[in-house]
Design a protein around this motif. Structure first.
Motif, PDB file in Angstrom:
ATOM      1  N   ILE A  62       0.837  -1.209   0.000  1.00  0.00           N
ATOM      2  CA  ILE A  62       0.000   0.000   0.000  1.00  0.00           C
ATOM      3  C   ILE A  62       0.871   1.258   0.000  1.00  0.00           C
ATOM      4  CG2 ILE A  62      -1.638   1.338   1.384  1.00  0.00           C
ATOM      5  CD1 ILE A  62      -2.853  -1.351   2.270  1.00  0.00           C
ATOM      6  N   LEU A  63       1.953   1.218   0.787  1.00  0.00           N
ATOM      7  CA  LEU A  63       2.853   2.372   0.840  1.00  0.00           C
ATOM      8  C   LEU A  63       3.483   2.641  -0.522  1.00  0.00           C
ATOM      9  CD1 LEU A  63       4.690   1.756   4.245  1.00  0.00           C
ATOM     10  CD2 LEU A  63       3.096   3.609   3.706  1.00  0.00           C
ATOM     11  N   TRP A  64       3.873   1.575  -1.223  1.00  0.00           N
ATOM     12  CA  TRP A  64       4.525   1.786  -2.510  1.00  0.00           C
ATOM     13  C   TRP A  64       3.536   2.132  -3.618  1.00  0.00           C
ATOM     14  CZ3 TRP A  64       9.105   3.361  -2.481  1.00  0.00           C
ATOM     15  CH2 TRP A  64       9.995   2.931  -1.490  1.00  0.00           C
ATOM     16  N   TYR A  65       2.291   1.701  -3.488  1.00  0.00           N
ATOM     17  CA  TYR A  65       1.247   2.201  -4.390  1.00  0.00           C
ATOM     18  C   TYR A  65       1.082   3.710  -4.187  1.00  0.00           C
ATOM     19  CZ  TYR A  65      -0.592  -2.218  -6.208  1.00  0.00           C
ATOM     20  OH  TYR A  65      -0.748  -3.409  -6.873  1.00  0.00           O
ATOM     21  N   TYR A  66       1.099   4.119  -2.922  1.00  0.00           N
ATOM     22  CA  TYR A  66       0.986   5.543  -2.621  1.00  0.00           C
ATOM     23  C   TYR A  66       2.167   6.316  -3.208  1.00  0.00           C
ATOM     24  CZ  TYR A  66       1.285   9.890  -0.003  1.00  0.00           C
ATOM     25  OH  TYR A  66       1.412  11.216   0.324  1.00  0.00           O
ATOM     26  N   TYR A  67       3.353   5.739  -3.124  1.00  0.00           N
ATOM     27  CA  TYR A  67       4.533   6.413  -3.678  1.00  0.00           C
ATOM     28  C   TYR A  67       4.344   6.668  -5.175  1.00  0.00           C
ATOM     29  CZ  TYR A  67       9.296   7.264  -5.270  1.00  0.00           C
ATOM     30  OH  TYR A  67      10.402   7.824  -5.862  1.00  0.00           O
ATOM     31  N   SER A  68       3.960   5.637  -5.932  1.00  0.00           N
ATOM     32  CA  SER A  68       3.780   5.796  -7.377  1.00  0.00           C
ATOM     33  C   SER A  68       2.664   6.793  -7.681  1.00  0.00           C
ATOM     34  CB  SER A  68       3.459   4.446  -8.018  1.00  0.00           C
ATOM     35  OG  SER A  68       4.584   3.593  -7.988  1.00  0.00           O
ATOM     36  N   TRP A  69       1.588   6.743  -6.906  1.00  0.00           N
ATOM     37  CA  TRP A  69       0.477   7.668  -7.140  1.00  0.00           C
ATOM     38  C   TRP A  69       0.899   9.103  -6.834  1.00  0.00           C
ATOM     39  CZ3 TRP A  69      -2.282  10.932  -3.844  1.00  0.00           C
ATOM     40  CH2 TRP A  69      -3.454  11.465  -4.389  1.00  0.00           C
ATOM     41  N   SER A  70       1.622   9.314  -5.741  1.00  0.00           N
ATOM     42  CA  SER A  70       2.023  10.666  -5.349  1.00  0.00           C
ATOM     43  C   SER A  70       3.079  11.260  -6.278  1.00  0.00           C
ATOM     44  CB  SER A  70       2.530  10.673  -3.903  1.00  0.00           C
ATOM     45  OG  SER A  70       3.697   9.869  -3.785  1.00  0.00           O
ATOM     46  N   HIS A  71       3.753  10.403  -7.054  1.00  0.00           N
ATOM     47  CA  HIS A  71       4.778  10.887  -7.990  1.00  0.00           C
ATOM     48  C   HIS A  71       4.296  10.804  -9.438  1.00  0.00           C
ATOM     49  CE1 HIS A  71       7.267  10.303  -4.419  1.00  0.00           C
ATOM     50  NE2 HIS A  71       8.217  10.996  -4.997  1.00  0.00           N
ATOM     51  N   ARG A  72       3.004  10.687  -9.630  1.00  0.00           N
ATOM     52  CA  ARG A  72       2.478  10.444 -10.975  1.00  0.00           C
ATOM     53  C   ARG A  72       2.630  11.645 -11.906  1.00  0.00           C
ATOM     54  NH1 ARG A  72      -1.397  11.936  -7.617  1.00  0.00           N
ATOM     55  NH2 ARG A  72      -3.160  13.255  -8.299  1.00  0.00           N
ATOM     56  N   ASN A  73       2.803  12.836 -11.354  1.00  0.00           N
ATOM     57  CA  ASN A  73       2.814  14.046 -12.181  1.00  0.00           C
ATOM     58  C   ASN A  73       4.205  14.620 -12.425  1.00  0.00           C
ATOM     59  OD1 ASN A  73      -0.026  14.094 -12.455  1.00  0.00           O
ATOM     60  ND2 ASN A  73      -0.235  15.101 -10.443  1.00  0.00           N
ATOM     61  N   ILE A  74       5.258  13.899 -11.995  1.00  0.00           N
ATOM     62  CA  ILE A  74       6.595  14.485 -12.159  1.00  0.00           C
ATOM     63  C   ILE A  74       7.255  14.041 -13.460  1.00  0.00           C
ATOM     64  CG2 ILE A  74       6.893  14.667  -9.671  1.00  0.00           C
ATOM     65  CD1 ILE A  74       8.792  12.331  -9.772  1.00  0.00           C
ATOM     66  N   GLY A  75       6.584  13.200 -14.230  1.00  0.00           N
ATOM     67  CA  GLY A  75       7.061  12.866 -15.574  1.00  0.00           C
ATOM     68  C   GLY A  75       8.224  11.909 -15.645  1.00  0.00           C
TER      69      GLY A  75
END
Length: 333
Positions: free
Chosen positions: A245-258
């Motif tokens: 869950i934590l690493w899903y959150y990481y990918s989601w929170s960094h989704r807009n940095i390209g």
């Protein structure tokens, strides 16, 4: 001493001590009258009436600590499986495991082989991190400890599948548990950069101590109260799910940095969960050699390779603020 070092050193010591405690389990195959009769006759005639039988076993069996009694258990599995096949009875499990063809004393050859593949990919990842992550990175030593605990887990997985004994089983299970729990600790420290915050050293030490207490309680319960396989599986799945869950959150929170590599954690944990689902579709081994557990070990090899690539890239991004281009001995990460 930091929380990572405390957990690392204490857990290894506890693994060795707790693994000496014995445990046993039974299954339909080893409880079947045909198997019991074969085993009783073999031990009575071949072992008890012929004490020199242990020395007559081939050297490669004695190398892996097979003796007359354990060899009787294996040979009677062959006899029972033949009996079941003739009488139209499905293959059975013995002492919680399927029957496998023994190869040069190795009980589960392909599980051992694929465990060694995982050991190699963790060792390779350890070397890549040592080479590619600058010493100035705040969590380099933590990442290296995570790799070492991963290597330890796959060493004991290889040993356990080579020769299944109460001692090797406990070292396999507890080492895997330590790896999963230390993975959650590492995820929390890396994702929230706990070691960089004010009072970070104290915070990570306290967190590491709490994780160590949880690990000691887990191992103590299984060692001194009851070796509950169901509880052990649920505990590891719960910790692993929290990490996912934590690493899903990481990918989601960094989704807009390209940066495409920020998707790796989400893709990796999805792939890991899919590979672990092989355990739910348990089946008797194909050709008495390859089972769902072995295939699960094989599936984790490429996933782990890409996880190490992500750790390196994210570490360099922490330092440089740009998308890194890293080369390894196998090409670009």
């Amino acid at each position: 001493m930091t929380g990572g070092k405390l957990f690392f050193l204490s857990s290894i010591t506890l693994l060795l001590v707790a693994s000496w405690i014995q445990c046993a389990s039974a299954s339909s195959g080893d409880l079947h009258p045909h198997y019991r009769t074969c085993l009783n006759n073999c031990i009575t005639i071949d072992c008890n009436q012929n004490p020199s039988q242990n020395g007559m076993l081939p050297w490669y069996l004695r190398l892996f600590f097979w003796d007359c009694g354990s060899d009787c258990r294996y040979e009677c599995q062959i006899d029972a499986e033949h009996y079941f096949a003739v009488n139209g009875i499905p293959s059975q499990q013995y002492f919680g495991k399927w029957y496998f063809i023994r190869i040069f004393g190795i009980q589960e050859f392909f599980s051992v082989l694929f465990s060694l593949f995982n050991l190699i990919v963790h060792y390779n990842g350890y070397q890549r991190m040592r080479r590619c992550i600058p010493d100035s990175h705040h969590s380099k030593s933590l990442c290296l400890k995570w790799a070492l605990i991963g290597m330890n887990a796959w060493v004991w997985s290889s040993v356990f599948h080579t020769r299944d004994t109460p001692f090797t089983e406990k070292l396999d299970y507890f080492s895997a548990g330590a790896f999963v729990l230390f993975g959650l600790y590492t995820s929390l420290v890396l994702m929230f950069k706990l070691d960089l915050k004010r009072g970070g050293r104290i915070a990570t030490t306290i967190l590491g101590a709490l994780f160590l207490i949880a690990f000691i309680a887990h191992v103590s319960y299984l060692s001194f109260y009851t070796f509950d396989y169901g509880y052990n599986m649920k505990a590891n799945l719960s910790v692993g799910l929290l990490s996912n869950i934590l690493w899903y959150y990481y990918s989601w929170s960094h989704r807009n940095i390209g940066l495409s590599w920020t998707k790796v954690p989400a893709l990796s944990v999805t792939a890991l969960m899919l590979s672990a689902s092989l355990e739910l579709f348990d089946f008797s081994p194909i050709a008495n050699l390859v089972d769902a557990h072995a295939l699960w070990h094989l599936a984790t090899v490429p996933i782990t390779y890409y996880i190490y690539g992500f750790v390196i890239k994210s570490s360099l991004y922490d330092l440089n603020g740009t998308s890194p281009k890293v080369k390894s001995m196998y090409g670009k990460d």
